[in-house]
Scaffold this active site. Structure first.
Site, short mmCIF file in Angstrom:
data_model
loop_
_atom_site.label_atom_id
_atom_site.label_comp_id
_atom_site.label_asym_id
_atom_site.label_seq_id
_atom_site.Cartn_x
_atom_site.Cartn_y
_atom_site.Cartn_z
N ARG A 252 -6.89 -0.31 -7.35
CA ARG A 252 -7.23 0.81 -6.44
C ARG A 252 -7.41 2.08 -7.28
O ARG A 252 -6.64 2.31 -8.21
CB ARG A 252 -6.14 1.01 -5.37
CG ARG A 252 -6.10 -0.16 -4.38
CD ARG A 252 -5.34 0.18 -3.12
NE ARG A 252 -6.08 1.03 -2.23
CZ ARG A 252 -5.53 1.61 -1.15
NH1 ARG A 252 -4.26 1.44 -0.89
NH2 ARG A 252 -6.26 2.36 -0.35
N ARG B 46 0.84 -1.19 0.00
CA ARG B 46 0.00 0.00 0.00
C ARG B 46 0.89 1.25 0.00
O ARG B 46 2.10 1.15 0.13
CB ARG B 46 -0.94 0.01 1.21
CG ARG B 46 -0.15 -0.15 2.51
CD ARG B 46 -0.62 0.61 3.67
NE ARG B 46 -0.51 2.03 3.52
CZ ARG B 46 0.64 2.73 3.64
NH1 ARG B 46 1.82 2.11 3.85
NH2 ARG B 46 0.65 4.04 3.53
N GLY B 47 0.19 2.42 -0.09
CA GLY B 47 0.94 3.65 -0.25
C GLY B 47 1.06 3.88 -1.74
O GLY B 47 1.48 2.98 -2.49
N ASP C 288 -1.79 10.83 -2.54
CA ASP C 288 -2.11 9.82 -3.56
C ASP C 288 -2.25 10.46 -4.93
O ASP C 288 -1.87 9.87 -5.94
CB ASP C 288 -3.39 9.07 -3.19
CG ASP C 288 -3.06 7.95 -2.24
OD1 ASP C 288 -2.66 8.24 -1.10
OD2 ASP C 288 -3.15 6.78 -2.66
N GLN D 5 -2.65 2.89 9.73
CA GLN D 5 -1.32 2.96 9.10
C GLN D 5 -0.35 3.78 9.95
O GLN D 5 0.86 3.51 9.96
CB GLN D 5 -1.43 3.60 7.70
CG GLN D 5 -2.11 2.74 6.65
CD GLN D 5 -3.60 3.02 6.56
OE1 GLN D 5 -4.23 3.43 7.54
NE2 GLN D 5 -4.18 2.76 5.41
N ASN E 234 -5.44 12.53 -0.19
CA ASN E 234 -4.60 11.68 0.66
C ASN E 234 -5.52 10.96 1.64
O ASN E 234 -6.75 11.17 1.64
CB ASN E 234 -3.54 12.54 1.39
CG ASN E 234 -2.46 11.69 2.03
OD1 ASN E 234 -1.89 10.81 1.38
ND2 ASN E 234 -2.18 11.91 3.30
O1 MRU Z 1 -4.76 3.41 1.77
P1 MRU Z 1 -3.28 3.62 1.80
O2 MRU Z 1 -2.65 3.13 3.04
O3 MRU Z 1 -2.61 3.12 0.55
O4 MRU Z 1 -3.14 5.22 1.78
C1 MRU Z 1 -1.86 5.77 1.80
C2 MRU Z 1 -1.80 7.22 1.91
O5 MRU Z 1 -2.80 7.91 1.98
C3 MRU Z 1 -0.42 7.82 1.83
O6 MRU Z 1 -0.34 8.99 2.59
C4 MRU Z 1 -0.12 8.17 0.37
O7 MRU Z 1 -0.32 7.04 -0.43
C5 MRU Z 1 1.24 8.68 0.19
S1 MRU Z 1 2.41 7.40 0.23
C6 MRU Z 1 3.98 7.98 0.09
#
Ligand code: MRU
Length: 346
Positions: free
Chosen positions: A95, A52-53, A249, A208, A259
């Protein structure tokens, strides 16, 4: 910059036939790398947030697409092409809110057609395309890692010794595969003896911040304090918070930021308390095709993540209606600056 993990969070094996990821759903209790060999396994790893991220998602999709094609055996270029497009389109729907996924997969498609246009039919052409796809995917990853180092320097330039930073979700090593965006200046500050203090918001519902950010920062020896998301206001009002760093994101053309859900609330509080609010991401996360943040699709996730996932027993009556958007839009007016590898802008 030092790395505190045994290996990168996302890696392609040297033969290009296996994708190895650190399973983020098991953290902080277990640091376990899992091996992925099919598009379906990768799709579920992304949807279940094992990887993820936004940037790690893009990297794993690019490397995963190369891996799938390396494993696909045919001498027929047309059959190879149709399998490539099938896997690419399938991974692209894993996603919806992170633009890196689409940009990185489209870059893989451009690479594919560049090679295909100069290829003769047959096995030789296919093996050359496989090689080029693998090299392109590895470059995508390396470029993002290098970008993080530049982001780290710009972010670090805003910090002073003894600084206190607040962060949200996880935009660190795990969210890219090495270093990170919002966390990379903090790692640099730690290496430079600044003794930074960090408040990590836990980030309901999937935690997270609690599971991943406090884990990463702790591994690096950073003084990190975990708070529930609804404590951000009292922390900003009673304690010293010098600056807020978050990831993204997608950044829309007008500078709105998509985000993790809760980011916009933090930005509103930051404005109220006069705390500078910075977004850190590679420039490729800026999506010129989305005029505003409200033009980006917000992922909605299942209700059990809110009521059951991290509880021993359900936290709400069975059947309670749940609304679980995974992201939100922070209007650009609330953002002090956006930090990319090219510098700091508004
Ligand atoms: O749902 P996730 O855990 O993938 O969401 C992640 C985020 O919102 C992060 O802040 C974003 O992806 C930046 S990652 C460097």
């Amino acid at each position: 910059m030092k790395s505190f993990f045994e290996k990168d969070a996302v890696e392609l094996t040297p033969d290009g036939k296996e994708l190895v990821i650190l399973d983020q759903t098991l953290l902080p209790n277990q640091e376990k790398y899992i091996t992925i060999t099919t598009a379906e396994q990768l799709f579920y790893a992304i949807t279940l947030l094992k990887v993820r991220g936004s940037h790690a998602i893009g990297i794993s999709a690019a490397l995963g697409l190369a891996m799938c094609m390396n494993r696909f055996e045919t001498n027929d270029l047309r059959v190879f092409e149709s399998e490539f497009l099938r896997v690419k389109r399938y991974l692209a729907i894993s996603r919806p809110s992170a633009v890196d996924l689409f940009t990185d997969l489209n870059r893989m498609e451009s690479c594919f057609y560049e090679q295909m246009s100069c290829a003769e039919d047959g096995a030789g052409a296919i093996s050359l395309i496989k090689e080029r796809l693998t090299a392109e995917a590895r470059n995508i990853k390396l470029e993002k890692i290098r970008t993080c180092l530049a982001i780290a320097e710009y972010g670090f330039s805003l910090l002073k010794p003894g600084v206190t930073i607040m962060t949200y979700c996880n935009a660190g090593y795990l969210a890219v595969s090495r270093y990170g965006t919002a966390l990379s200046p903090i790692f640099l500050a730690q290496e430079n003896g600044y003794m930074p203090k960090v408040y990590a918001c836990e980030t309901r519902p999937l935690l997270q911040g609690a599971r991943l950010t406090s884990y990463e920062l702790g591994k690096a020896g950073v003084d990190v304090t975990l708070i529930c998301d609804n404590m951000a206001s009292i922390v900003m009002s009673r304690k010293k918070v010098d600056i807020i760093f978050v990831g993204a994101d997608t950044v829309a053309a007008n500078g709105d930021v998509i985000n993790k859900v809760g980011t916009s609330g933090l930005a509103i509080l930051a404005q109220h308390y006069g705390v500078p609010f910075y977004v850190l991401c590679p420039s490729q996360t800026i999506d010129k095709d989305r005029p505003t943040g409200y033009d980006v699709k917000i992922e909605e996730r299942p209700g059990y993540e809110v009521t059951e996932m991290y509880y021993e027993k359900p936290s709400a009556p069975v059947g309670t209606k749940v609304y679980n958007p995974a992201f939100d839009v922070t209007p650009n007016a609330l953002i002090t600056g956006i930090i990319t590898e090219n510098g700091i802008s508004k």
